[in-house]
Design a protein around this motif. Sequence first.
Motif, PDB file in Angstrom:
ATOM      1  N   MET B   1      55.214  31.436  60.762  1.00  0.00           N
ATOM      2  CA  MET B   1      54.583  32.751  60.687  1.00  0.00           C
ATOM      3  C   MET B   1      54.765  33.498  62.018  1.00  0.00           C
ATOM      4  O   MET B   1      54.958  32.891  63.046  1.00  0.00           O
ATOM      5  N   ALA B   2      54.715  34.799  61.981  1.00  0.00           N
ATOM      6  CA  ALA B   2      54.894  35.588  63.202  1.00  0.00           C
ATOM      7  C   ALA B   2      53.727  35.336  64.168  1.00  0.00           C
ATOM      8  O   ALA B   2      52.716  34.747  63.803  1.00  0.00           O
ATOM      9  N   CYS B   6      50.741  40.085  65.824  1.00  0.00           N
ATOM     10  CA  CYS B   6      51.527  40.960  64.957  1.00  0.00           C
ATOM     11  C   CYS B   6      50.947  41.052  63.551  1.00  0.00           C
ATOM     12  O   CYS B   6      51.311  41.941  62.797  1.00  0.00           O
ATOM     13  N   LEU B   7      50.104  40.108  63.189  1.00  0.00           N
ATOM     14  CA  LEU B   7      49.642  40.048  61.808  1.00  0.00           C
ATOM     15  C   LEU B   7      48.731  41.228  61.470  1.00  0.00           C
ATOM     16  O   LEU B   7      48.007  41.731  62.325  1.00  0.00           O
ATOM     17  N   THR B   8      48.787  41.659  60.221  1.00  0.00           N
ATOM     18  CA  THR B   8      47.899  42.733  59.767  1.00  0.00           C
ATOM     19  C   THR B   8      46.486  42.175  59.567  1.00  0.00           C
ATOM     20  O   THR B   8      46.285  40.956  59.540  1.00  0.00           O
ATOM     21  N   GLU B   9      45.532  43.097  59.372  1.00  0.00           N
ATOM     22  CA  GLU B   9      44.139  42.690  59.150  1.00  0.00           C
ATOM     23  C   GLU B   9      44.033  41.779  57.930  1.00  0.00           C
ATOM     24  O   GLU B   9      43.295  40.788  57.937  1.00  0.00           O
ATOM     25  N   LEU B  10      44.815  42.115  56.884  1.00  0.00           N
ATOM     26  CA  LEU B  10      44.764  41.306  55.660  1.00  0.00           C
ATOM     27  C   LEU B  10      45.349  39.916  55.899  1.00  0.00           C
ATOM     28  O   LEU B  10      44.786  38.906  55.438  1.00  0.00           O
ATOM     29  N   GLU B  11      46.459  39.846  56.626  1.00  0.00           N
ATOM     30  CA  GLU B  11      47.079  38.550  56.906  1.00  0.00           C
ATOM     31  C   GLU B  11      46.146  37.673  57.749  1.00  0.00           C
ATOM     32  O   GLU B  11      46.035  36.463  57.522  1.00  0.00           O
ATOM     33  N   ALA B  13      42.887  37.864  57.764  1.00  0.00           N
ATOM     34  CA  ALA B  13      41.782  37.453  56.895  1.00  0.00           C
ATOM     35  C   ALA B  13      42.199  36.259  56.047  1.00  0.00           C
ATOM     36  O   ALA B  13      41.425  35.309  55.859  1.00  0.00           O
ATOM     37  N   ILE B  14      43.427  36.283  55.549  1.00  0.00           N
ATOM     38  CA  ILE B  14      43.922  35.176  54.723  1.00  0.00           C
ATOM     39  C   ILE B  14      44.052  33.905  55.569  1.00  0.00           C
ATOM     40  O   ILE B  14      43.729  32.808  55.116  1.00  0.00           O
ATOM     41  N   GLN B  15      44.514  34.079  56.815  1.00  0.00           N
ATOM     42  CA  GLN B  15      44.579  32.924  57.729  1.00  0.00           C
ATOM     43  C   GLN B  15      43.201  32.287  57.906  1.00  0.00           C
ATOM     44  O   GLN B  15      43.078  31.061  57.940  1.00  0.00           O
ATOM     45  N   VAL B  16      42.166  33.121  58.029  1.00  0.00           N
ATOM     46  CA  VAL B  16      40.800  32.598  58.176  1.00  0.00           C
ATOM     47  C   VAL B  16      40.447  31.737  56.969  1.00  0.00           C
ATOM     48  O   VAL B  16      39.881  30.646  57.105  1.00  0.00           O
ATOM     49  N   LEU B  17      40.808  32.211  55.781  1.00  0.00           N
ATOM     50  CA  LEU B  17      40.518  31.452  54.554  1.00  0.00           C
ATOM     51  C   LEU B  17      41.279  30.136  54.525  1.00  0.00           C
ATOM     52  O   LEU B  17      40.753  29.118  54.080  1.00  0.00           O
TER      53      LEU B  17
END
Lengths: 105, 105
Positions: B1-2, B6-11, B13-17
């Motif tokens: 993963m980058a 660089c990750l967006t807010e949505l990305e 959030a998904i990482q947190v999950l």
Amino acid sequence: MAEEECLTELELAIQVLVFNFYKYVPRRSLVRNKISKSSLRKMLQTEFPHMLTDTGNRKAADKLIQNLDANHDGRISFDEYWTLIGGITSPIANLIRQQEQQNSD
Amino acid sequence: MAEEECLTELELAIQVLVFNFYKYVPRRSLVRNKISKSSLRKMLQTEFPHMLTDTGNRKAADKLIQNLDANHDGRISFDEYWTLIGGITSPIANLIRQQEQQNSD
């Protein structure tokens, strides 16, 4: 829901996912609570620029959208959106698992 | 993963999950990539203190866990975890939708 500063990291992350869905629901069709397939494609391009590029699972995402297309209802509900993101996330979760395994060797 | 910045807010959030799931996978059973049902219950109590209390859908969560229990495989995979959280989140998403509708009246 409780005041935002009280929410856990996980609850905040889930809020981000919910707000992201509604960002793509046109205000005039809020009652239907669904987004169009074209909006969904735009969302994936805009909100997943790294996850879909760097993990090489853009084709998997396209297949997932095609499966949603197969429903022929023309709109994506929140539950379908959640399932779609789960389908995108699942291989990334595996990737993180593999990296953890390598680090623990 | 980058890189993370660089990750967006949505990305993010998904990482947190994703990270939350692995937080409850015992290191010694990382290969199986699953969490126990007792760990899942502990996760819900720890990570969802407001969502499950304030929206009054703790009973719905219990029912969702019971349905997972019905599988009799004794462990929760990432995909089952994602589905469970989706089931918890869906009524909350509806609540936010209703609030948005009231605000736009």
